[in-house]
Design an enzyme around this catalytic site. Structure first.
Site, PDB file in Angstrom:
ATOM      1  N   GLY A  95       0.792  -1.220   0.000  1.00  0.00           N
ATOM      2  CA  GLY A  95       0.000   0.000   0.000  1.00  0.00           C
ATOM      3  C   GLY A  95       0.826   1.272   0.000  1.00  0.00           C
ATOM      4  O   GLY A  95       2.058   1.263   0.103  1.00  0.00           O
ATOM      5  N   HIS A  96       0.136   2.394  -0.082  1.00  0.00           N
ATOM      6  CA  HIS A  96       0.788   3.702  -0.158  1.00  0.00           C
ATOM      7  C   HIS A  96       1.558   4.016   1.126  1.00  0.00           C
ATOM      8  O   HIS A  96       1.147   3.647   2.222  1.00  0.00           O
ATOM      9  CB  HIS A  96      -0.248   4.795  -0.428  1.00  0.00           C
ATOM     10  CG  HIS A  96      -1.274   4.945   0.631  1.00  0.00           C
ATOM     11  ND1 HIS A  96      -2.383   4.132   0.720  1.00  0.00           N
ATOM     12  CD2 HIS A  96      -1.380   5.810   1.667  1.00  0.00           C
ATOM     13  CE1 HIS A  96      -3.116   4.495   1.746  1.00  0.00           C
ATOM     14  NE2 HIS A  96      -2.527   5.502   2.358  1.00  0.00           N
TER      15      HIS A  96
END
Length: 368
Positions: free
Chosen positions: A263-264
């Site tokens: 994920g980010h």
């Protein structure tokens, strides 16, 4: 097996791997095989006694064996001995790998925009696209149908397999390997509501309070990119999201299996293993040398310490100390989880025993 494959003598293989060849060291092989399936021109991978027992079912004349193995007793003409045969397989498999057949040069159907910079001996396959501002290091292979976005920087010796996507601003060190279908640098999954959402209420109250009305989700744009170190590998159909403001980071030597989601804003350390279907939620941190087994997950803003191990399907909802081995959902120390599992298996018997005790007590009260 194709006659065009190169052959190697046992002596040549041993010298390349820094190992010992015994017996007929001039014997030549052109491939590797499992012991029971090996032909006379293949070296059998009999790396421990259990595997070597199957040599009699095949036709191998040579095998990779462990140090001290009695190679003659298996009817072999020669062997290569290693103190750690599985590690030796790394070098041996590299020697025997025929590759994917990617052609040199730039295919006529490829699009390389003005302003893209390609190093020496870069191969670009059919229908590949390399955007302006991209820089591709010397000796790299960009296979067919690959997208290399604006201002992407790849170090030397990159190998980007068919259909991979490297979005704008991705930066990678030397020898990046990206398997088919992987996407690096897609937008992060970041949305927010005008008022406090039901998810935020549930988290703050540990599920006691939700009740939020439906609200529109506003998109938070991803302004960062993705930075990868040297010798990183990304598996087929895996995704690494770009950061919200700063880059998502993957350290040198990290190996990512297929179907992994990073994920980010995640920071992954050096020499980490992320096995199939691992999911790392935004802003989590994975320490150097950690190993995350298949289907394991890490909650957002959670830190996994250096050298920690998460067994398959483990879900970490809170920080994990360095070197800790974890198992289960929610994650707990492996030995504790094993005891919990044993306890769960004993519950039906325990319920029966309690029922029997209650019946016995009822009989005693009735006899008073």
């Amino acid at each position: 097996m194709s006659d065009t494959r190169p052959t190697y003598s046992l002596a040549e293989i041993a010298a390349s791997l820094g190992l010992t060849a015994v017996g007929d060291t001039a014997l030549r092989v052109s491939g590797v095989a499992e012991p029971a399936l090996a032909g006379p021109d293949q070296i059998a991978l009999a790396m421990k006694p259990d595997y070597a027992a199957a040599l009699s079912q095949g036709q191998a004349r040579a095998a990779m064996l462990w140090d001290g193995a009695d190679w003659k007793s298996y009817g072999l003409k020669g062997a290569i001995l290693s103190p750690r045969p599985r590690h030796a397989l790394s070098g041996l498999s590299a020697m025997m790998d025929p590759g994917q057949g990617y052609a040199p040069g730039i295919h006529p159907s490829a699009i390389v925009e003005d302003g893209a910079v390609l190093g020496e001996d870069v191969s670009v396959g059919p229908f590949a696209y390399i955007a302006a501002g991209a820089r591709v290091g010397a000796g790299s292979v960009i296979a067919g149908h690959v997208h290399v976005g604006r201002d992407v920087t790849l170090g030397e010796g990159a190998l980007i397999h068919v259909g991979a996507r490297l979005m704008a601003g991705v930066t990678a060190g030397a020898r990046l390997i990206v398997q088919p279908g992987a996407v690096i640098g897609g937008d992060g999954y970041s949305f927010v509501t005008p008022e406090v959402s039901g998810v935020e209420r549930a988290r703050a109250s540990l599920g006691r309070d939700t009740g939020a009305a439906s609200q529109p989700w506003a998109r938070i744009h991803s302004l960062g990119a993705v930075t990868l170190g040297d010798d990183v590998e990304v598996g087929a159909n895996s995704t690494i999201d770009r950061g919200t403001v700063r880059d998502t980071i993957v350290g040198s030597g990290t190996k990512i299996d297929s179907l992994v989601q990073v994920g980010h804003n995640v920071v992954v350390g050096r020499d980490v293993l992320l096995c199939a279907q691992v999911g790392l939620a935004g802003t989590s941190t994975i320490g150097d040398g950690a190993v995350l087994g298949g289907k394991s997950g890490v909650s957002d803003n959670t830190n996994i310490g250096a050298g920690a191990i998460l067994g398959g399907a483990t879900i970490a909802l809170s920080n994990v100390p360095p070197g800790r081995v974890m198992l289960g959902y929610p994650a707990m120390k492996m030995d504790t989880q094993i005891e919990v599992t044993k306890g769960l298996r004993r519950l039906p018997r325990l319920f029966r025993e309690v029922a029997d005790l209650k019946a016995a007590m009822a009989r005693l009260r009735g006899s008073d």
